[in-house]
Scaffold this active site. Structure first.
Site, PDB file in Angstrom:
ATOM      1  N   ASP A  36      75.504  31.938  37.536  1.00  0.00           N
ATOM      2  CA  ASP A  36      75.586  30.633  38.697  1.00  0.00           C
ATOM      3  C   ASP A  36      76.752  31.371  39.146  1.00  0.00           C
ATOM      4  O   ASP A  36      77.987  31.344  38.393  1.00  0.00           O
ATOM      5  CB  ASP A  36      75.747  29.587  38.459  1.00  0.00           C
ATOM      6  CG  ASP A  36      74.074  28.986  38.137  1.00  0.00           C
ATOM      7  OD1 ASP A  36      73.231  28.564  38.873  1.00  0.00           O
ATOM      8  OD2 ASP A  36      73.410  28.701  37.274  1.00  0.00           O
ATOM      9  N   MET A  38      79.859  30.856  42.038  1.00  0.00           N
ATOM     10  CA  MET A  38      80.814  29.065  42.501  1.00  0.00           C
ATOM     11  C   MET A  38      82.013  29.526  42.406  1.00  0.00           C
ATOM     12  O   MET A  38      83.120  30.295  41.808  1.00  0.00           O
ATOM     13  CB  MET A  38      80.677  28.195  41.332  1.00  0.00           C
ATOM     14  CG  MET A  38      79.074  27.671  40.350  1.00  0.00           C
ATOM     15  SD  MET A  38      79.284  26.556  39.777  1.00  0.00           S
ATOM     16  CE  MET A  38      76.946  25.772  39.406  1.00  0.00           C
ATOM     17  N   HIS A  75      72.547  34.216  42.115  1.00  0.00           N
ATOM     18  CA  HIS A  75      72.911  32.376  42.876  1.00  0.00           C
ATOM     19  C   HIS A  75      74.064  31.834  43.597  1.00  0.00           C
ATOM     20  O   HIS A  75      74.847  31.910  42.009  1.00  0.00           O
ATOM     21  CB  HIS A  75      71.912  30.918  42.053  1.00  0.00           C
ATOM     22  CG  HIS A  75      71.934  29.874  42.608  1.00  0.00           C
ATOM     23  ND1 HIS A  75      71.561  28.632  42.040  1.00  0.00           N
ATOM     24  CD2 HIS A  75      71.962  29.227  43.904  1.00  0.00           C
ATOM     25  CE1 HIS A  75      72.074  27.710  42.811  1.00  0.00           C
ATOM     26  NE2 HIS A  75      72.438  28.180  43.625  1.00  0.00           N
ATOM     27  N   PHE A 174      77.493  21.920  38.570  1.00  0.00           N
ATOM     28  CA  PHE A 174      76.944  21.646  37.332  1.00  0.00           C
ATOM     29  C   PHE A 174      75.822  22.048  36.349  1.00  0.00           C
ATOM     30  O   PHE A 174      74.973  21.946  37.621  1.00  0.00           O
ATOM     31  CB  PHE A 174      77.752  20.109  37.550  1.00  0.00           C
ATOM     32  CG  PHE A 174      79.616  20.258  37.827  1.00  0.00           C
ATOM     33  CD1 PHE A 174      80.462  20.315  37.185  1.00  0.00           C
ATOM     34  CD2 PHE A 174      79.518  19.206  39.085  1.00  0.00           C
ATOM     35  CE1 PHE A 174      81.848  20.425  38.108  1.00  0.00           C
ATOM     36  CE2 PHE A 174      80.498  19.655  40.078  1.00  0.00           C
ATOM     37  CZ  PHE A 174      81.777  19.386  39.104  1.00  0.00           C
ATOM     38  N   ASP A 202      65.414  24.713  39.945  1.00  0.00           N
ATOM     39  CA  ASP A 202      66.599  24.712  39.833  1.00  0.00           C
ATOM     40  C   ASP A 202      67.563  23.463  39.498  1.00  0.00           C
ATOM     41  O   ASP A 202      67.924  23.160  40.631  1.00  0.00           O
ATOM     42  CB  ASP A 202      67.340  26.138  40.543  1.00  0.00           C
ATOM     43  CG  ASP A 202      69.080  25.722  39.789  1.00  0.00           C
ATOM     44  OD1 ASP A 202      69.736  25.630  38.036  1.00  0.00           O
ATOM     45  OD2 ASP A 202      70.318  26.823  40.719  1.00  0.00           O
ATOM     46  N   GLY A 203      68.025  23.274  38.540  1.00  0.00           N
ATOM     47  CA  GLY A 203      68.863  21.726  38.035  1.00  0.00           C
ATOM     48  C   GLY A 203      68.119  20.634  37.110  1.00  0.00           C
ATOM     49  O   GLY A 203      67.207  19.747  37.630  1.00  0.00           O
ATOM     50  N   GLY A 204      67.744  20.159  35.769  1.00  0.00           N
ATOM     51  CA  GLY A 204      67.726  19.492  35.000  1.00  0.00           C
ATOM     52  C   GLY A 204      66.512  19.773  34.631  1.00  0.00           C
ATOM     53  O   GLY A 204      65.347  18.100  34.645  1.00  0.00           O
TER      54      GLY A 204
HETATM   55  C1  DX5 Z   1      73.254  23.998  38.863  1.00  0.00           C
HETATM   56  C2  DX5 Z   1      73.422  25.555  38.813  1.00  0.00           C
HETATM   57  C3  DX5 Z   1      72.217  25.243  38.148  1.00  0.00           C
HETATM   58  C4  DX5 Z   1      72.699  25.192  36.670  1.00  0.00           C
HETATM   59  C5  DX5 Z   1      71.595  23.791  35.971  1.00  0.00           C
HETATM   60  O1  DX5 Z   1      74.558  24.109  40.384  1.00  0.00           O
HETATM   61  O2  DX5 Z   1      72.370  25.823  39.711  1.00  0.00           O
HETATM   62  O3  DX5 Z   1      71.311  26.791  37.741  1.00  0.00           O
HETATM   63  O4  DX5 Z   1      72.854  25.967  35.769  1.00  0.00           O
HETATM   64  O5  DX5 Z   1      71.995  23.610  34.709  1.00  0.00           O
HETATM   65  P1  DX5 Z   1      71.393  22.763  34.216  1.00  0.00           P
HETATM   66  O6  DX5 Z   1      69.760  23.672  33.747  1.00  0.00           O
HETATM   67  O7  DX5 Z   1      72.174  22.109  32.892  1.00  0.00           O
HETATM   68  O8  DX5 Z   1      70.275  21.469  35.014  1.00  0.00           O
HETATM   69 ZN    ZN Z   2      72.412  27.698  39.616  1.00  0.00          ZN
END
Ligand code: DX5
Ligand code: ZN
Length: 246
Positions: A36, A38, A75, A174, A202-204
């Site tokens: 990731d 950012m 990403h 996050f 991706d996410g949760g």
């Molecule tokens: C969030 C990222 C994700 C993050 C996912 O902006 O793109 O890749 O690491 O983390 P989890 O799996 O903990 O939701």
């Molecule tokens: Zn990601």
């Protein structure tokens, strides 16, 4: 659907020991590493850039020697995705996944260092990434409708077709956020139209949410906190794979 690809997000790994975290994640059964990036602008958080990717890349064998295993799935949650393609290519990124919203935004064109072509057509971005020898992914945030992708996916030019679509199931920025099931109809619709497309979520994601995502048709599974927060990461990786393959 295509084969299951499990891509732990190293955002939740131990940043003080990232090289070792990367190699052990692959040893524990992961297919790809989700990286990731950012910039504190496209998303309200900062991670790291190409110099770190260069360093950690050397801890994992390249996918070309390994049937795709060890792919660095970058990403790019950054406002100027075009500007960083070459730098990430040189760092050893294998798949460059940019955000649709950043590619079409005028923010880049307004930035002082930006060239006039900083406002980019997504198809041109995909062509450029391919010309740089990487796989190309296109990501959409929860507020972006899946319909913006049809024209791109229908391109008759292979060079302009993405290798993967990423449907965000949290607002990017996050790790450790709650999974948004409201995004899954996008995955269902994509899978209905494109049986062979790599569709990443991706996410949760974790053992408690994977079934819904797999049923919708996702085959590339990102998981950060669920993998690195577990006592037995290998077991979580195996569970995610089983859910996609069942
Ligand atoms: C969030 C990222 C994700 C993050 C996912 O902006 O793109 O890749 O690491 O983390 P989890 O799996 O903990 O939701
Ligand atoms: Zn990601």
């Amino acid at each position: 659907s295509p084969a299951a690809i499990i891509a732990p997000s190293i955002l939740s790994a131990d940043f003080a020991d990232l090289g070792k975290e990367c190699s052990s994640t692959i040893a524990r059964g992961a297919d790809w590493l989700h990286v990731d990036i950012m910039d504190g602008h496209f998303v309200p958080n900062i991670t790291f850039g190409a110099p770190i990717v260069t360093k950690i890349r050397s801890h994992v064998a390249k996918p070309t020697e390994n049937h795709g295993k060890g792919t660095f799935d970058c990403h790019m949650m950054i406002a100027e995705p075009k500007k960083w393609v070459k730098e990430f290519q040189n760092a050893g990124c294998d798949l460059y996944c940019f955000h649709y919203e950043a590619a079409i935004s005028s923010t880049a064109a307004e930035s002082p260092e930006a060239t006039s072509d900083a406002k980019t057509n997504p198809k041109e971005m995909i062509r450029y990434i391919h010309d740089c020898g990487m796989l190309a992914g296109i990501a959409i945030k929860p507020d972006t409708g899946v319909d913006v992708l049809w024209d791109i996916l229908e391109s008759t030019d292979e060079k302009e077709k993405p290798d993967m679509v990423l449907v965000m199931t949290v607002h990017p920025g996050f790790g450790g956020q709650k999974f948004m099931a409201s995004e899954l109809p996008k995955v269902t619709e994509l899978r209905k139209r494109y049986p062979d497309l790599n569709i990443e979520v991706d996410g949760g994601l974790g053992p408690g949410t994977i079934d819904q995502a797999a049923d919708a048709g996702a085959n590339v599974i990102v998981a950060g906190s669920a993998v690195y927060g577990a006592k037995d990461p290998a077991d979580v990786i195996a569970k995610l794979r089983e859910a996609v393959e069942k």
